[in-house]
Design an enzyme around this catalytic site. Structure first.
Site, PDB file in Angstrom:
ATOM      1  N   ASN A  76       1.093  -1.152   0.074  1.00 33.84           N
ATOM      2  CA  ASN A  76      -0.149   0.040  -0.085  1.00 33.84           C
ATOM      3  C   ASN A  76       0.813   1.292  -0.002  1.00 33.84           C
ATOM      4  OD1 ASN A  76      -1.886  -1.882   2.230  1.00 33.84           O
ATOM      5  ND2 ASN A  76      -2.883  -1.306   0.091  1.00 33.84           N
ATOM      6  N   ARG A  95      -3.668   5.044   8.791  1.00 32.21           N
ATOM      7  CA  ARG A  95      -2.575   4.857   8.003  1.00 32.21           C
ATOM      8  C   ARG A  95      -2.011   6.064   7.613  1.00 32.21           C
ATOM      9  NH1 ARG A  95      -3.096  -0.662   4.459  1.00 32.21           N
ATOM     10  NH2 ARG A  95      -0.649  -0.042   4.751  1.00 32.21           N
ATOM     11  N   ARG A 149     -11.103   2.579  -1.350  1.00 29.78           N
ATOM     12  CA  ARG A 149      -9.992   3.148  -0.662  1.00 29.78           C
ATOM     13  C   ARG A 149      -9.457   4.055  -1.698  1.00 29.78           C
ATOM     14  NH1 ARG A 149      -7.372   0.252   3.436  1.00 29.78           N
ATOM     15  NH2 ARG A 149      -8.972  -0.797   5.078  1.00 29.78           N
ATOM     16  N   HIS A 178      -9.465  -3.646  -1.608  1.00 24.69           N
ATOM     17  CA  HIS A 178      -8.322  -3.222  -2.280  1.00 24.69           C
ATOM     18  C   HIS A 178      -8.367  -4.362  -3.708  1.00 24.69           C
ATOM     19  CE1 HIS A 178      -5.553  -1.494   1.290  1.00 24.69           C
ATOM     20  NE2 HIS A 178      -5.931  -0.715   0.247  1.00 24.69           N
ATOM     21  N   ASP A 180      -6.068  -5.913  -4.835  1.00 26.16           N
ATOM     22  CA  ASP A 180      -5.231  -7.205  -4.482  1.00 26.16           C
ATOM     23  C   ASP A 180      -5.865  -8.278  -3.687  1.00 26.16           C
ATOM     24  OD1 ASP A 180      -4.776  -6.291  -1.932  1.00 26.16           O
ATOM     25  OD2 ASP A 180      -3.074  -5.705  -2.154  1.00 26.16           O
ATOM     26  N   CYS A 274      -0.059  -8.159  -0.131  1.00 25.66           N
ATOM     27  CA  CYS A 274      -0.060  -6.809   0.398  1.00 25.66           C
ATOM     28  C   CYS A 274       1.158  -7.043   1.413  1.00 25.66           C
ATOM     29  CB  CYS A 274      -1.434  -6.409   0.877  1.00 25.66           C
ATOM     30  SG  CYS A 274      -2.189  -7.275   1.949  1.00 25.66           S
TER      31      CYS A 274
END
Ligand code: ARG
Length: 293
Positions: A76, A95, A149, A178, A180, A274
């Site tokens: 990320n 984050r 996101r 996400h 992924d 990730c």
């Protein structure tokens, strides 16, 4: 640049699950036995590193930072291609503190010649790195997820930064927040993906570019086991503990699976892909692809 695949990973020493910004995160389960969970996380991270190194990769490790538990998910941190890093802007305040840490990490990588160039998203455009922008080496384009996101406005920024086409695909649910978590292009042009995670328009965009014979659908159980969140190196795929059904399916397509027990990280909504960030990807076609053309 190194000939071996080069990945970034993060020391899991400060990992925990203390907040909830996606529906998989289980702070209660973590709190029930933090010491045992942390020990298991350290073991799992070391096993993932061992699996990658065993397949010929090199791993650079970012130091842990107290108060930033999700730093263990460097996918990320940025989108990296051809030595250029487009640094992420995180949607959640939990984050956002990672941004300064990763900027420092990339500045250091640049000093060492492993990265050439750092680029930023404009203020107000969210984008969560390679977790939401996946390079497809065979098609020579980025697949970019948006919705939960990353902002839709990130797509044009990615296209401009790298000079390659970006196919935007909207994610339909908070569970697959996400790209992924539900989409994994594989060497040879096949695609492991979880169709239910996408809007109808996103599915149409995928199907327009990936013919049916190249599509490998993950079932609900396979996606929930975080197995689509995988690292592919040629015919090998490194992933969390996988249902037999998936291993069989992938074997029939010529891929073999290396499993790692990543349960502590799944408690945070992440797994193999990730927990890593590939740093050495080049957009020029590989020699094998040129030879085939
Ligand atoms: N807890 C982290 C978050 O919600 C998990 C991130 C996993 N990363 C990924 N690219 N899927 O942001």
């Amino acid at each position: 640049m190194s000939e071996r695949p080069l990945f970034l990973m993060t020391d899991p020493g400060c990992f925990d699950v203390s907040y909830q910004i996606n529906p998989w995160m289980k702070p209660d389960a973590w709190r029930a036995d933090p010491q045992a969970r942390l020990a298991a996380a350290k073991h799992a991270s070391a096993e993932l590193k061992r699996a990658l190194v065993g397949l010929g990769a090199e791993v650079e490790t970012v130091g842990a930072v107290l108060g930033l538990p999700d730093l263990v998910f460097p996918a990320n941190a940025a989108i990296v291609l051809d030595g250029r890093a487009l640094l992420a802007r995180f949607r959640h305040p939990e984050r956002q503190g990672e941004e300064a840490i990763f900027r420092e990490v990339f500045t250091r990588l640049k000093r060492r010649g492993l990265i050439h160039d750092l680029v930023d998203f404009p203020e107000g455009v969210f984008q969560e790195g390679a977790g939401d922008a996946i390079w497809d080496a065979e098609r020579r384009l980025f697949w970019a997820g948006y919705g939960p996101r990353s902002s839709r406005a990130s797509l044009a920024v990615i296209e401009k930064a790298f000079g390659h086409p970006v196919v935007g695909i909207e994610l339909a649910s908070e569970r697959y927040y996400h790209l992924d978590t539900c989409f994994c292009p594989l060497a040879g042009g096949k695609l492991l993906y979880y169709p239910a995670a996408f809007t109808p328009a996103a599915l149409a965009a995928i199907h327009a570019r990936v013919p049916e014979a190249l599509r490998i659908e993950a079932s609900d159980a396979e996606a929930e086991a975080f197995c689509v969140n995988a690292v592919n190196l040629d015919s090998r795929i490194v992933m969390a503990r996988a249902p037999q059904s998936l291993k069989r399916k992938l074997a029939a397509h010529g891929y073999s699976v290396t499993e790692v027990d990543l349960a502590p990280f799944i408690l945070s909504g992440g797994a193999a892909y990730c927990m890593t960030l590939r740093l050495d990807r080049e957009s020029r076609p590989s020699r094998a692809i040129i030879a085939a053309e």
